[in-house]
Write an enzyme that holds these catalytic residues in place. Structure first.
Site, PDB file in Angstrom:
ATOM      1  N   TRP A 109      -8.164  -1.031 -18.816  1.00  0.00           N
ATOM      2  CA  TRP A 109      -7.747   0.273 -19.340  1.00  0.00           C
ATOM      3  C   TRP A 109      -8.120   0.956 -17.905  1.00  0.00           C
ATOM      4  O   TRP A 109      -9.301   1.440 -17.888  1.00  0.00           O
ATOM      5  CB  TRP A 109      -8.387   1.029 -20.373  1.00  0.00           C
ATOM      6  CG  TRP A 109      -8.010   2.219 -20.978  1.00  0.00           C
ATOM      7  CD1 TRP A 109      -8.068   3.326 -20.268  1.00  0.00           C
ATOM      8  CD2 TRP A 109      -7.164   2.605 -22.157  1.00  0.00           C
ATOM      9  NE1 TRP A 109      -7.447   4.434 -20.881  1.00  0.00           N
ATOM     10  CE2 TRP A 109      -6.964   3.706 -22.306  1.00  0.00           C
ATOM     11  CE3 TRP A 109      -6.998   1.859 -23.174  1.00  0.00           C
ATOM     12  CZ2 TRP A 109      -6.581   4.447 -23.382  1.00  0.00           C
ATOM     13  CZ3 TRP A 109      -6.228   2.380 -24.257  1.00  0.00           C
ATOM     14  CH2 TRP A 109      -6.002   3.907 -24.344  1.00  0.00           C
ATOM     15  N   ASP A 110      -7.056   1.640 -17.056  1.00  0.00           N
ATOM     16  CA  ASP A 110      -7.350   2.012 -15.820  1.00  0.00           C
ATOM     17  C   ASP A 110      -7.000   3.565 -15.698  1.00  0.00           C
ATOM     18  O   ASP A 110      -6.423   4.242 -16.878  1.00  0.00           O
ATOM     19  CB  ASP A 110      -6.475   1.470 -14.740  1.00  0.00           C
ATOM     20  CG  ASP A 110      -7.170   1.123 -13.473  1.00  0.00           C
ATOM     21  OD1 ASP A 110      -8.016   2.210 -13.186  1.00  0.00           O
ATOM     22  OD2 ASP A 110      -6.822   0.487 -12.611  1.00  0.00           O
ATOM     23  N   CYS A 146     -11.799   1.118 -16.432  1.00  0.00           N
ATOM     24  CA  CYS A 146     -11.736   1.192 -14.951  1.00  0.00           C
ATOM     25  C   CYS A 146     -11.409   2.555 -14.737  1.00  0.00           C
ATOM     26  O   CYS A 146     -10.635   3.080 -15.450  1.00  0.00           O
ATOM     27  CB  CYS A 146     -10.608   0.206 -14.617  1.00  0.00           C
ATOM     28  SG  CYS A 146     -10.446  -0.038 -12.928  1.00  0.00           S
ATOM     29  N   ASP A 175     -14.181  -0.857  -7.134  1.00  0.00           N
ATOM     30  CA  ASP A 175     -12.987  -1.490  -6.521  1.00  0.00           C
ATOM     31  C   ASP A 175     -13.452  -2.092  -5.303  1.00  0.00           C
ATOM     32  O   ASP A 175     -12.778  -2.960  -4.428  1.00  0.00           O
ATOM     33  CB  ASP A 175     -11.973  -0.476  -6.030  1.00  0.00           C
ATOM     34  CG  ASP A 175     -11.147  -0.286  -7.140  1.00  0.00           C
ATOM     35  OD1 ASP A 175     -10.844  -1.117  -7.961  1.00  0.00           O
ATOM     36  OD2 ASP A 175     -10.129   0.564  -6.919  1.00  0.00           O
TER      37      ASP A 175
END
Ligand code: GLA
Length: 719
Positions: free
Chosen positions: A474-475, A515, A537
């Site tokens: 889930w970004d 995320c 990242d």
């Protein structure tokens, strides 16, 4: 019972494992912080309610002849504005006549049988030894009533707090500040530790001396942010990992927040944390209630590591949902970015077979016309150009290769170039008479609107209901701008929790990895729904040492995600040994961010060994205490360890950063072992006593090159 009311002194005594927190009701009127520190017994706590005259500090109206009585000089639990205290207030409420003055006086208290839930927001579960207290204050003129909630975890060094504000009057009120907690400490001999960062450099440790005036951390991005985590710690000047007093505070909230510390003229220290008051105004009509998120306060008499362990154990036991399987993942983002098709993915998935990897996660680019980051967010239907046989085919290939199937979503976003935007431009957050502002070419959906939240729930369900999905990433890849009004940010966050609540209740067995451009929304409230979060990242093993070390100050390794990626590393260009990358990634929820096809045979063998090791290691990690042994912030190496709760098994991860030609004798001292136990270094078949490993240490070998990583596994053996 960990909370008592000592009626003859009008004092509440809250006792956690090693701390005492004393709250006094002064003159039946004001609620004072009398003491917060090491656990004590005290004969007469009322003598802590001492007042002294101080020039230019005003007295309440009934105290004309008592110049020593001033809210400006008292240590308070719920300070307000305009009634004599010139330090920062914890509550600001504007009344219809424009006054922001509040005279909150003690009204009543109640012991609660259960820890209260907070409406529309996640909060910690209670454990078997949690006691709760509610103290109510009231301002007679405006009708403002405030409930202060205190939850004492009797066997931990934890106190959690939040507020409820009630309008019992007839006027419309406007709340412009409502801190979840405020307390005053009697001196200022502290350093301030905070977790700072940016994209690809989250949660680095910064320590500065506390100064007079105001020190503040905050987010104005409508998310908890990469830049400053909603956490701060006050550390005594002599503090280190294993000694000294520390007070840590962490907010269970994912939006704008503030943590403020004020050292005043008398060198006392006021500490507050709550929803950000920047650009915030919340109307409260008659009979309405406003609730604040929960703040977690941890006291450690034994340094930073003990504070971290208290947070870790609390979050493992009372926040992170337990029933999830945390699989070893291979994620295709760094392997393909947007450039993939069915054939490429098939080969990638097939090449993962037999390596011990458990789940394939298909990242960004699988939907609508998404071939770069300029379009399609919001259209959660398959990209048939890339995947002509649909996601079903990919799910099938995963199944044939005995892998779970995970899918990337960025549910809170919308691209202008999307069917969703064509049909519902009003779903995007914007100021109606101004052009959009882009970040990564995208806009944010307005989760303050219920219909938008319901759209997201349906769109995700439509995909998940038709596929054997076991995992979701889930970004959230931009911050929020163009907030049309001062309630939007908080309403957005409540909308987000509504959506996450619906999805996690509907699909209780799907693991959701949180995320936000890496670790841009790493906070306890997100962890409640997404029990593991992509930590950064930045997948470079050396940079990850700093990020994971800093993150571990508050958050347990069980909540972090770490992946082995290829070298030269895509973020830094650095080349590090495959083994070192494995050791760093294995200190979190483990996986790979690469195409196994590109690995040499030797590396593939290492993958098999790593996944086999990790399958055992994860059982230890999930039931262990974490010890920071050497800080990368302080030297040329980094070490940490996991000691199983029964002290029978230990994993030590060590990374030397730059090598040197000198052959020094370097002993690494371990922590937390049983002195009397005999531990076997499994790989080298050498035995040590616990006391030897903790006092003599482990002689590290000569390092062959830069970035050398070593992992030790010790097991108790009986002689
Ligand atoms: C963010 C995430 C990455 C990846 C990309 C996809 O940056 O942090 O891991 O999922 O989005 O666009």
């Amino acid at each position: 019972m960990s909370i008592t009311f000592i009626s003859e002194h009008n004092v509440f005594k809250l006792d956690g494992k090693d701390y005492t927190y004393l709250i006094g009701v002064y003159d039946n009127r004001y609620l004072l912080t009398l003491y917060y520190g090491k656990k004590i017994e005290i004969v007469d706590p009322s003598r802590l309610m001492v007042t002294r005259e101080l020039g230019f500090s005003p007295s309440p109206h009934e105290d004309f002849y008592r110049r020593d009585r001033s809210l400006d000089t008292m240590l308070q639990e719920c300070p307000t504005f305009g009634y004599g205290d010139f330090r920062i207030p914890s509550i600001m409420i504007e009344q219809e006549n424009g006054s922001r003055c509040l005279d909150l006086r003690y009204k009543s208290y109640e012991f609660l049988s259960d820890k209260p839930l907070i409406s529309q927001m996640p909060s910690l579960k209670e454990d078997d030894h949690c006691d709760s207290l509610k103290i109510t204050l009231k301002d007679e003129v405006s009708g403002v009533e405030v409930d202060l909630f205190y939850n004492v975890y009797q066997n931990r060094n934890v106190l959690t707090r939040h507020l409820k504000i009630r309008n019992t009057g007839k006027e419309k009120l406007i709340i412009s500040k409502a801190m979840s907690c405020s307390f005053d400490l009697r001196d200022n001999q502290f350093d301030l530790l905070q977790l700072i960062g940016t994209h690809c450099e989250e949660r680095h440790i910064e320590v500065t001396p506390l100064r007079h005036g105001i020190s503040k951390i905050e987010s104005r991005r409508c998310t908890s942010s990469h830049m400053l985590n909603p956490f701060m710690a006050l550390c005594r000047k002599d503090v280190n990992e294993y000694n000294g007093e520390v007070y840590g505070i962490n907010l269970v909230y994912s939006g704008n927040y503030e943590g403020t510390i004020e050292v005043d003229q008398r060198h006392t220290t006021r500490v507050q944390m709550g929803i950000g008051s920047f650009d915030f105004a919340w109307p409260l009509m008659a009979n309405e209630v406003f609730e604040t998120p929960e703040v977690v306060m941890v006291y450690s008499p034994n340094g930073l590591n003990a504070m971290s362990q208290t947070f870790h154990d609390l979050y493992n036991d009372c926040l992170l949902k337990k029933h999830y399987h945390h699989p070893i993942v291979v994620n295709n983002w760094e392997a393909t970015y947007f450039d993939f098709n069915e054939e490429k993915l098939t080969k990638l998935i097939e090449s993962a077979k037999g390596l011990g990897i458990e789940t394939f996660v298909l990242d960004d680019g699988w939907f609508a016309k998404r071939n770069n980051d300029e379009s399609s967010l919001g259209d959660w239907v398959v990209n048939t150009q890339k995947l002509p046989n649909g996601l079903e085919k990919i799910a099938d290939i995963c199944k044939k290769n005995k892998l779970g199937f995970g899918l990337w979503f960025e549910p809170e976003m919308i691209s202008e170039e999307s069917s969703l935007y064509k049909n519902h431009p009003e779903y995007a957050i914007r100021i109606s008479n101004r052009p959009h502002l882009y970040s990564r070419c995208q806009l944010v959906l307005d989760l303050s609107k219920k219909e938008v939240c319901d759209y997201i729930i349906k769109a995700i369900s439509d995909v998940v209901d038709n596929l054997p999905i076991t995992y979701i990433k889930w970004d959230f890849n931009r911050n929020i701008t163009e907030t049309q009004n001062k309630q939007l940010c908080h309403k957005y966050v409540l909308g987000l929790y509504y959506v996450l609540d619906a999805i996690t209740s509907k699909y209780p067995n799907i693991m959701i990895e949180g995320c936000s451009g890496g670790g841009g929304r790493f906070d306890p409230a997100m962890l409640y729904y997404t029990p593991q979060i992509w930590t950064s990242d930045d997948t470079d093993a050396i940079e990850r040492l700093y990020i994971q070390y800093g993150t571990s100050i508050v958050y347990p390794p069980t909540s972090m995600v770490g992946h082995v990626s290829v070298t030269p590393n895509h973020q830094t260009g650095r080349v590090t040994p495959f083994k070192t990358r494995g050791i760093v990634a294995m200190s979190a929820n483990f996986g790979y961010e690469l195409n196994p096809q590109v690995l040499s045979e030797a590396e593939q063998e290492m993958v098999k060994a790593q996944t086999k090791e990790y399958q055992h290691l994860r059982k230890v990690i999930y039931n262990s205490s974490f010890y920071r042994l050497r800080s990368p912030y302080k030297g040329n190496d980094c070490a940490w360890s996991f000691v199983s709760k029964n002290k029978k098994e230990v994993y030590v991860m060590y990374v030397r950063i730059l090598n040197a030609a000198t052959n020094e004798f370097d002993y690494l001292l371990l922590k937390g072992l049983d002195e009397k136990k005999i531990y076997l270094d499994v790989a080298n078949n050498v035995k040590y006593t616990g006391s030897e490993l903790m006092n003599v240490g482990l002689l590290l070998p000569r390092h062959p090159y830069d970035f050398n990583g070593i992992m030790y596994h010790f097991k108790e053996v009986r002689e």
